[in-house]
Motif scaffolding. Structure first.
Motif, mmCIF file in Angstrom:
data_model
loop_
_atom_site.group_PDB
_atom_site.id
_atom_site.type_symbol
_atom_site.label_atom_id
_atom_site.label_comp_id
_atom_site.label_asym_id
_atom_site.label_seq_id
_atom_site.Cartn_x
_atom_site.Cartn_y
_atom_site.Cartn_z
ATOM 1 N N MET A 1 88.535 74.470 31.827
ATOM 2 C CA MET A 1 87.113 74.151 31.838
ATOM 3 C C MET A 1 86.410 75.008 32.884
ATOM 4 O O MET A 1 86.893 75.201 33.983
ATOM 5 C CB MET A 1 86.930 72.670 32.190
ATOM 6 N N ALA A 2 85.271 75.502 32.518
ATOM 7 C CA ALA A 2 84.452 76.213 33.498
ATOM 8 C C ALA A 2 83.008 75.762 33.327
ATOM 9 O O ALA A 2 82.535 75.581 32.211
ATOM 10 C CB ALA A 2 84.566 77.711 33.288
ATOM 11 N N ILE A 3 82.327 75.540 34.435
ATOM 12 C CA ILE A 3 80.911 75.181 34.385
ATOM 13 C C ILE A 3 80.141 76.306 35.050
ATOM 14 O O ILE A 3 80.393 76.652 36.202
ATOM 15 C CB ILE A 3 80.667 73.834 35.094
ATOM 16 N N GLU A 4 79.240 76.883 34.288
ATOM 17 C CA GLU A 4 78.557 78.077 34.799
ATOM 18 C C GLU A 4 77.386 77.744 35.688
ATOM 19 O O GLU A 4 77.027 78.518 36.565
ATOM 20 C CB GLU A 4 78.094 78.941 33.621
ATOM 21 N N LYS A 5 76.743 76.591 35.426
ATOM 22 C CA LYS A 5 75.566 76.254 36.213
ATOM 23 C C LYS A 5 75.484 74.751 36.387
ATOM 24 O O LYS A 5 75.141 74.030 35.459
ATOM 25 C CB LYS A 5 74.322 76.757 35.474
ATOM 26 N N PHE A 6 75.823 74.290 37.567
ATOM 27 C CA PHE A 6 75.719 72.874 37.922
ATOM 28 C C PHE A 6 74.560 72.780 38.902
ATOM 29 O O PHE A 6 74.694 73.088 40.074
ATOM 30 C CB PHE A 6 77.057 72.425 38.522
ATOM 31 N N LEU A 7 73.387 72.402 38.355
ATOM 32 C CA LEU A 7 72.180 72.319 39.176
ATOM 33 C C LEU A 7 72.225 71.013 39.960
ATOM 34 O O LEU A 7 72.276 69.940 39.368
ATOM 35 C CB LEU A 7 70.925 72.334 38.296
ATOM 36 N N VAL A 8 72.223 71.120 41.272
ATOM 37 C CA VAL A 8 72.251 69.915 42.110
ATOM 38 C C VAL A 8 70.806 69.547 42.412
ATOM 39 O O VAL A 8 70.117 70.241 43.167
ATOM 40 C CB VAL A 8 73.042 70.166 43.408
ATOM 41 N N GLU A 9 70.335 68.463 41.783
ATOM 42 C CA GLU A 9 68.925 68.100 41.893
ATOM 43 C C GLU A 9 68.761 66.760 42.605
ATOM 44 O O GLU A 9 69.577 65.848 42.449
ATOM 45 C CB GLU A 9 68.303 68.014 40.494
ATOM 46 N N ALA A 10 67.663 66.648 43.356
ATOM 47 C CA ALA A 10 67.432 65.451 44.176
ATOM 48 C C ALA A 10 67.372 64.186 43.331
ATOM 49 O O ALA A 10 67.906 63.143 43.726
ATOM 50 C CB ALA A 10 66.147 65.620 44.986
ATOM 51 N N SER A 11 66.738 64.254 42.152
ATOM 52 C CA SER A 11 66.612 63.027 41.357
ATOM 53 C C SER A 11 67.978 62.597 40.805
ATOM 54 O O SER A 11 68.258 61.408 40.698
ATOM 55 C CB SER A 11 65.607 63.206 40.223
ATOM 56 N N HIS A 12 68.815 63.563 40.470
ATOM 57 C CA HIS A 12 70.164 63.237 40.001
ATOM 58 C C HIS A 12 70.984 62.605 41.135
ATOM 59 O O HIS A 12 71.694 61.626 40.933
ATOM 60 C CB HIS A 12 70.831 64.518 39.470
ATOM 61 N N ILE A 13 70.840 63.144 42.333
ATOM 62 C CA ILE A 13 71.532 62.574 43.497
ATOM 63 C C ILE A 13 71.067 61.138 43.724
ATOM 64 O O ILE A 13 71.871 60.232 43.957
ATOM 65 C CB ILE A 13 71.296 63.438 44.758
ATOM 66 N N VAL A 113 73.015 75.541 43.467
ATOM 67 C CA VAL A 113 73.447 75.818 42.100
ATOM 68 C C VAL A 113 74.937 76.138 42.181
ATOM 69 O O VAL A 113 75.330 77.148 42.756
ATOM 70 C CB VAL A 113 72.670 76.999 41.479
ATOM 71 N N LEU A 114 75.748 75.248 41.635
ATOM 72 C CA LEU A 114 77.196 75.398 41.768
ATOM 73 C C LEU A 114 77.812 75.939 40.483
ATOM 74 O O LEU A 114 77.259 75.777 39.387
ATOM 75 C CB LEU A 114 77.853 74.041 42.094
ATOM 76 N N THR A 115 78.965 76.566 40.648
ATOM 77 C CA THR A 115 79.815 76.885 39.503
ATOM 78 C C THR A 115 81.135 76.168 39.741
ATOM 79 O O THR A 115 81.491 75.860 40.881
ATOM 80 C CB THR A 115 80.095 78.392 39.400
ATOM 81 N N THR A 141 89.894 71.754 40.570
ATOM 82 C CA THR A 141 88.587 72.359 40.308
ATOM 83 C C THR A 141 87.983 72.866 41.613
ATOM 84 O O THR A 141 87.929 72.132 42.601
ATOM 85 C CB THR A 141 87.628 71.334 39.667
ATOM 86 N N GLU A 142 87.559 74.130 41.587
ATOM 87 C CA GLU A 142 86.881 74.706 42.754
ATOM 88 C C GLU A 142 85.391 74.827 42.461
ATOM 89 O O GLU A 142 84.998 75.427 41.465
ATOM 90 C CB GLU A 142 87.466 76.085 43.071
ATOM 91 N N TYR A 143 84.600 74.248 43.352
ATOM 92 C CA TYR A 143 83.141 74.344 43.241
ATOM 93 C C TYR A 143 82.636 75.347 44.269
ATOM 94 O O TYR A 143 82.973 75.253 45.446
ATOM 95 C CB TYR A 143 82.500 72.981 43.521
ATOM 96 N N ARG A 144 81.844 76.305 43.780
ATOM 97 C CA ARG A 144 81.235 77.293 44.678
ATOM 98 C C ARG A 144 79.724 77.223 44.567
ATOM 99 O O ARG A 144 79.192 76.908 43.505
ATOM 100 C CB ARG A 144 81.701 78.713 44.303
ATOM 101 N N ASN A 145 79.039 77.544 45.673
ATOM 102 C CA ASN A 145 77.576 77.499 45.651
ATOM 103 C C ASN A 145 76.990 78.855 45.262
ATOM 104 O O ASN A 145 77.719 79.791 44.926
ATOM 105 C CB ASN A 145 77.019 76.966 46.978
ATOM 106 N N GLN A 146 75.651 78.931 45.328
ATOM 107 C CA GLN A 146 74.931 80.136 44.893
ATOM 108 C C GLN A 146 75.256 81.349 45.765
ATOM 109 O O GLN A 146 74.990 82.482 45.371
ATOM 110 C CB GLN A 146 73.416 79.876 44.856
ATOM 111 N N ASN A 147 75.848 81.120 46.944
ATOM 112 C CA ASN A 147 76.252 82.240 47.804
ATOM 113 C C ASN A 147 77.723 82.597 47.613
ATOM 114 O O ASN A 147 78.269 83.396 48.369
ATOM 115 C CB ASN A 147 76.000 81.895 49.275
ATOM 116 N N GLY A 148 78.338 81.975 46.641
ATOM 117 C CA GLY A 148 79.751 82.256 46.377
ATOM 118 C C GLY A 148 80.707 81.528 47.311
ATOM 119 O O GLY A 148 81.908 81.756 47.285
#
Lengths: 167, 139
Positions: A1-13, A113-115, A141-148
């Motif tokens: 499984m790979a997730i290309e764009k996991f948008l971390v949003e305040a309302s979801h949190i 924005v995580l992958t 699973t490794e989660y990385r942010n927009q800065n890698g």
């Protein structure tokens, strides 16, 4: 499984924190969160699990467009999802969730924005009186942010049982 | 954040995580997490097709509830590790109590940390989650 764009949003949190009974303002109050050392709204420790929302193929979500769903409607159902999701009659493809481990490398913040990339880990077997042969399998699973940068490493352990266990 | 001066090995923190867990809260978790497995939210499917006595909570809901207790104790952004085993199912109507126990205070890569043992039990004193966590502390 790979997730290309996991948008971390305040309302979801906010919604996720509510669902786990967490009233901490760091998860919903921007003004409060700004004044803390963390400088803004952060995600609670198990929030990475909701990356499933951003996995286009996640099989435990009814799909738009009429693929079968195994929950009840007119009938009590049990219809298997059409894809190879393993055991549509019940549990997750991985079987039962046996263990979950998180390692936190950096805070996850609203606006990130995580992958995510997942690799299989170890597998092992155990004999159980209650459920017969147990087959354990790990996924990492490794989660990385927009800065890698690596922010979270999540290790899940699933178990397939020979017989159903309901207690 | 926990302060090194104020803690010692053996200290515990306990909190009631949920009283009389409602099916609606399980639905809430399904919506937020994205795990819509009907075993957690669809009583008809779960009892008539899957053969369970009722719907039951996601393991990750129990881990999330336990995480609330944990971050309320160690502070925001302090966790380095948090891991659990799911040892028993959690059902609607359950009341869960979470407990964290300090087992070690040590240094890791130049930072002071505390190791915690975690246990969440139901109203019958049966463990539903056992695990451990590591958090940064203030010196």
């Amino acid at each position: 499984m790979a997730i290309e764009k996991f948008l971390v949003e305040a309302s979801h949190i906010m919604m996720f924190a509510r669902s786990v009974g967490d009233a901490n303002p760091i998860y919903h109050d921007e003004d409060y969160a700004k004044e803390t050392e963390l400088g803004g709204i952060i995600a609670p420790p198990t929030f990475a699990q909701s990356s499933a929302q951003f996995d286009p193929d996640y099989f435990l979500r009814p799909k738009i467009g009429g693929e079968g769903w195994f929950g009840s409607g007119k009938e009590a159902s049990g219809a298997k999802p059409s894809k190879d999701s393993g055991d549509g009659g019940g549990g997750a493809a991985m079987g039962l969730h046996a263990e979950q481990h998180f390692e936190y490398h950096l805070p996850v913040k609203a606006g990130d924005v995580l992958t995510a990339t997942t690799k299989p880990g170890n597998t092992w077997e155990k004999e159980s009186k209650r459920a017969g042969k147990l087959k354990f399998s790990e996924s990492v699973t490794e989660y990385r942010n927009q800065n890698g940068e690596l922010v979270i490493t999540a290790t899940g352990v699933g178990v397939q049982t020979e017989r159903a266990v309901d207690s | 954040m926990l302060k090194e001066k104020e803690i010692k090995v053996g200290d515990t923190h306990t909190a009631i995580l949920v009283e009389d867990l409602k099916r609606t809260q399980i639905v809430q978790y399904a919506g937020a997490s994205g795990d819509y497995n009907p075993l957690h939210t669809d009583e008809i499917f779960t009892t008539q097709v899957a053969g369970y006595p009722s719907v039951f909570a996601h393991g990750m809901l129990s881990m999330g509830l336990t995480g609330t207790m944990l971050t309320n104790y160690v502070g925001d952004g302090a966790l380095k590790k948090y891991g659990v085993r799911f040892t028993n199912q959690v059902w609607p109507g359950d009341t869960l109590t979470g407990k964290a126990t300090i087992i070690e205070i040590r240094e890791e890569e130049g930072t002071k940390v505390v190791d915690l043992m975690i246990e969440t039990t139901n109203q019958n004193d049966v463990a539903v989650i056992t695990g451990n966590a590591t958090a940064i502390i203030e010196t």
